[in-house]
Motif scaffolding. Structure first.
Motif, PDB file in Angstrom:
ATOM      1  N   MET A 244       0.821  -1.197   0.000  1.00 18.41           N
ATOM      2  CA  MET A 244       0.000   0.000   0.000  1.00 18.41           C
ATOM      3  C   MET A 244       0.868   1.265   0.000  1.00 18.41           C
ATOM      4  O   MET A 244       0.576   2.204  -0.712  1.00 18.41           O
ATOM      5  CB  MET A 244      -0.921  -0.031   1.228  1.00 18.41           C
ATOM      6  N   ASN A 245       1.929   1.246   0.827  1.00 13.40           N
ATOM      7  CA  ASN A 245       2.812   2.412   0.875  1.00 13.40           C
ATOM      8  C   ASN A 245       3.470   2.679  -0.469  1.00 13.40           C
ATOM      9  O   ASN A 245       3.692   3.828  -0.844  1.00 13.40           O
ATOM     10  CB  ASN A 245       3.877   2.237   1.959  1.00 13.40           C
ATOM     11  N   GLU A 246       3.784   1.606  -1.190  1.00 12.99           N
ATOM     12  CA  GLU A 246       4.403   1.759  -2.508  1.00 12.99           C
ATOM     13  C   GLU A 246       3.444   2.455  -3.474  1.00 12.99           C
ATOM     14  O   GLU A 246       3.849   3.331  -4.241  1.00 12.99           O
ATOM     15  CB  GLU A 246       4.812   0.393  -3.057  1.00 12.99           C
ATOM     16  N   LYS A 247       2.169   2.098  -3.402  1.00 11.01           N
ATOM     17  CA  LYS A 247       1.166   2.735  -4.262  1.00 11.01           C
ATOM     18  C   LYS A 247       1.015   4.208  -3.923  1.00 11.01           C
ATOM     19  O   LYS A 247       0.909   5.050  -4.819  1.00 11.01           O
ATOM     20  CB  LYS A 247      -0.186   2.028  -4.142  1.00 11.01           C
ATOM     21  N   ILE A 248       1.041   4.516  -2.635  1.00  4.99           N
ATOM     22  CA  ILE A 248       0.938   5.914  -2.209  1.00  4.99           C
ATOM     23  C   ILE A 248       2.164   6.687  -2.681  1.00  4.99           C
ATOM     24  O   ILE A 248       2.040   7.805  -3.194  1.00  4.99           O
ATOM     25  CB  ILE A 248       0.770   6.010  -0.678  1.00  4.99           C
ATOM     26  N   ASP A 249       3.344   6.090  -2.517  1.00  3.28           N
ATOM     27  CA  ASP A 249       4.578   6.735  -2.988  1.00  3.28           C
ATOM     28  C   ASP A 249       4.531   6.977  -4.496  1.00  3.28           C
ATOM     29  O   ASP A 249       4.950   8.037  -4.979  1.00  3.28           O
ATOM     30  CB  ASP A 249       5.809   5.899  -2.630  1.00  3.28           C
ATOM     31  N   ASN A 250       4.021   6.006  -5.236  1.00  2.00           N
ATOM     32  CA  ASN A 250       3.901   6.155  -6.694  1.00  2.00           C
ATOM     33  C   ASN A 250       2.931   7.277  -7.046  1.00  2.00           C
ATOM     34  O   ASN A 250       3.174   8.044  -7.986  1.00  2.00           O
ATOM     35  CB  ASN A 250       3.445   4.848  -7.333  1.00  2.00           C
ATOM     36  N   LEU A 251       1.832   7.369  -6.306  1.00  2.00           N
ATOM     37  CA  LEU A 251       0.862   8.440  -6.547  1.00  2.00           C
ATOM     38  C   LEU A 251       1.491   9.801  -6.278  1.00  2.00           C
ATOM     39  O   LEU A 251       1.352  10.734  -7.077  1.00  2.00           O
ATOM     40  CB  LEU A 251      -0.378   8.248  -5.678  1.00  2.00           C
ATOM     41  N   VAL A 252       2.205   9.917  -5.177  1.00  2.00           N
ATOM     42  CA  VAL A 252       2.871  11.177  -4.836  1.00  2.00           C
ATOM     43  C   VAL A 252       3.890  11.550  -5.914  1.00  2.00           C
ATOM     44  O   VAL A 252       3.943  12.710  -6.359  1.00  2.00           O
ATOM     45  CB  VAL A 252       3.533  11.091  -3.446  1.00  2.00           C
ATOM     46  N   CYS A 253       4.664  10.584  -6.362  1.00  2.00           N
ATOM     47  CA  CYS A 253       5.653  10.839  -7.421  1.00  2.00           C
ATOM     48  C   CYS A 253       4.967  11.270  -8.718  1.00  2.00           C
ATOM     49  O   CYS A 253       5.441  12.187  -9.397  1.00  2.00           O
ATOM     50  CB  CYS A 253       6.512   9.600  -7.669  1.00  2.00           C
ATOM     51  N   ALA A 254       3.858  10.630  -9.038  1.00  4.41           N
ATOM     52  CA  ALA A 254       3.123  10.991 -10.258  1.00  4.41           C
ATOM     53  C   ALA A 254       2.588  12.412 -10.170  1.00  4.41           C
ATOM     54  O   ALA A 254       2.634  13.160 -11.155  1.00  4.41           O
ATOM     55  CB  ALA A 254       1.982  10.002 -10.487  1.00  4.41           C
ATOM     56  N   ILE A 255       2.109  12.798  -9.011  1.00  4.08           N
ATOM     57  CA  ILE A 255       1.608  14.167  -8.830  1.00  4.08           C
ATOM     58  C   ILE A 255       2.761  15.156  -8.975  1.00  4.08           C
ATOM     59  O   ILE A 255       2.626  16.189  -9.639  1.00  4.08           O
ATOM     60  CB  ILE A 255       0.897  14.318  -7.472  1.00  4.08           C
ATOM     61  N   LYS A 256       3.903  14.837  -8.371  1.00  2.37           N
ATOM     62  CA  LYS A 256       5.063  15.735  -8.444  1.00  2.37           C
ATOM     63  C   LYS A 256       5.601  15.859  -9.864  1.00  2.37           C
ATOM     64  O   LYS A 256       6.233  16.862 -10.203  1.00  2.37           O
ATOM     65  CB  LYS A 256       6.169  15.258  -7.509  1.00  2.37           C
ATOM     66  N   GLU A 257       5.360  14.871 -10.705  1.00  4.07           N
ATOM     67  CA  GLU A 257       5.816  14.911 -12.095  1.00  4.07           C
ATOM     68  C   GLU A 257       4.793  15.571 -13.016  1.00  4.07           C
ATOM     69  O   GLU A 257       5.106  15.888 -14.159  1.00  4.07           O
ATOM     70  CB  GLU A 257       6.120  13.494 -12.582  1.00  4.07           C
ATOM     71  N   ASP A 258       3.574  15.786 -12.513  1.00  6.00           N
ATOM     72  CA  ASP A 258       2.518  16.399 -13.314  1.00  6.00           C
ATOM     73  C   ASP A 258       2.851  17.869 -13.583  1.00  6.00           C
ATOM     74  O   ASP A 258       3.357  18.582 -12.710  1.00  6.00           O
ATOM     75  CB  ASP A 258       1.182  16.307 -12.555  1.00  6.00           C
ATOM     76  N   GLN A 259       2.579  18.309 -14.791  1.00  5.82           N
ATOM     77  CA  GLN A 259       2.919  19.677 -15.188  1.00  5.82           C
ATOM     78  C   GLN A 259       2.216  20.719 -14.319  1.00  5.82           C
ATOM     79  O   GLN A 259       2.763  21.782 -14.057  1.00  5.82           O
ATOM     80  CB  GLN A 259       2.583  19.901 -16.671  1.00  5.82           C
ATOM     81  N   ARG A 260       1.019  20.422 -13.843  1.00  6.60           N
ATOM     82  CA  ARG A 260       0.299  21.371 -12.982  1.00  6.60           C
ATOM     83  C   ARG A 260       1.033  21.595 -11.671  1.00  6.60           C
ATOM     84  O   ARG A 260       1.110  22.718 -11.169  1.00  6.60           O
ATOM     85  CB  ARG A 260      -1.130  20.890 -12.731  1.00  6.60           C
ATOM     86  N   TYR A 261       1.610  20.540 -11.118  1.00  6.38           N
ATOM     87  CA  TYR A 261       2.396  20.666  -9.889  1.00  6.38           C
ATOM     88  C   TYR A 261       3.680  21.457 -10.164  1.00  6.38           C
ATOM     89  O   TYR A 261       4.046  22.352  -9.408  1.00  6.38           O
ATOM     90  CB  TYR A 261       2.738  19.290  -9.304  1.00  6.38           C
ATOM     91  N   ILE A 262       4.342  21.123 -11.240  1.00  7.20           N
ATOM     92  CA  ILE A 262       5.585  21.811 -11.609  1.00  7.20           C
ATOM     93  C   ILE A 262       5.316  23.298 -11.839  1.00  7.20           C
ATOM     94  O   ILE A 262       6.067  24.159 -11.363  1.00  7.20           O
ATOM     95  CB  ILE A 262       6.208  21.151 -12.858  1.00  7.20           C
ATOM     96  N   ASN A 263       4.225  23.606 -12.545  1.00  5.28           N
ATOM     97  CA  ASN A 263       3.869  25.009 -12.778  1.00  5.28           C
ATOM     98  C   ASN A 263       3.596  25.734 -11.471  1.00  5.28           C
ATOM     99  O   ASN A 263       3.987  26.896 -11.293  1.00  5.28           O
ATOM    100  CB  ASN A 263       2.636  25.108 -13.683  1.00  5.28           C
ATOM    101  N   PHE A 264       2.921  25.067 -10.533  1.00  3.45           N
ATOM    102  CA  PHE A 264       2.623  25.674  -9.239  1.00  3.45           C
ATOM    103  C   PHE A 264       3.902  25.992  -8.472  1.00  3.45           C
ATOM    104  O   PHE A 264       4.051  27.079  -7.909  1.00  3.45           O
ATOM    105  CB  PHE A 264       1.711  24.764  -8.416  1.00  3.45           C
TER     106      PHE A 264
END
Length: 115
Positions: free
Chosen positions: A1-21
C-alpha cells in the motif's frame, strides 16, 4: 500500500500542474511581489484589528488602502499566474481525492475538502 501511495505522490510531483505551481510559487519571492504581498497582509491585519471599533472610528482610509493594494495584486501577472496554477493543482488534487476515496463508504462525505 505504501508503494502505491509513494507512486501516486511521485506521479503528482511529475505532473505539469504541480511543476507550474512550484515555479509560480518561487516567483512570488521576487522582491517587488513579495513586498506587495507583505503590504497586503499588514493592511489586512490592521483592518481586522480595528473592525471591533467600527462603530467608533472611521476605517475608510484603511479600507481604501486595502482596495488599492488588491487592485495592484489583481493586475500583477506573477500573482495572477500563481492563483491560476494554484487552482489548477487544487482541481487535480480534488480529482485524485475523489478517485481514491470514491466508494469507500457511503457515509464518507468529501464535500468541501481541498488539498
Amino acid at each position: 500500500m505504501n508503494e502505491k501511495i509513494d507512486n501516486l505522490v511521485c506521479a503528482i510531483k511529475e505532473d505539469q500542474r504541480y511543476i507550474n505551481f512550484i515555479e509560480a510559487s518561487k516567483l512570488l519571492e521576487r522582491e517587488d511581489v513579495h513586498q506587495l504581498l507583505i503590504q497586503y497582509q499588514t493592511v489586512l491585519s490592521k483592518l481586522n484589528e480595528l473592525k471591533q471599533f467600527d462603530q467608533y472610528i472611521d476605517n475608510s482610509k484603511i479600507r481604501k488602502e486595502l482596495k488599492d493594494i488588491k487592485m495592484q495584486m489583481a493586475s500583477d501577472d506573477i500573482i495572477q499566474n500563481y492563483y491560476q496554477c494554484y487552482h489548477e493543482l487544487n482541481d487535480l488534487l480534488a480529482h485524485v481525492t475523489h478517485i481514491v476515496f470514491n466508494g469507500i463508504s457511503d457515509s464518507l462525505d468529501m464535500t468541501g475538502i481541498n488539498l
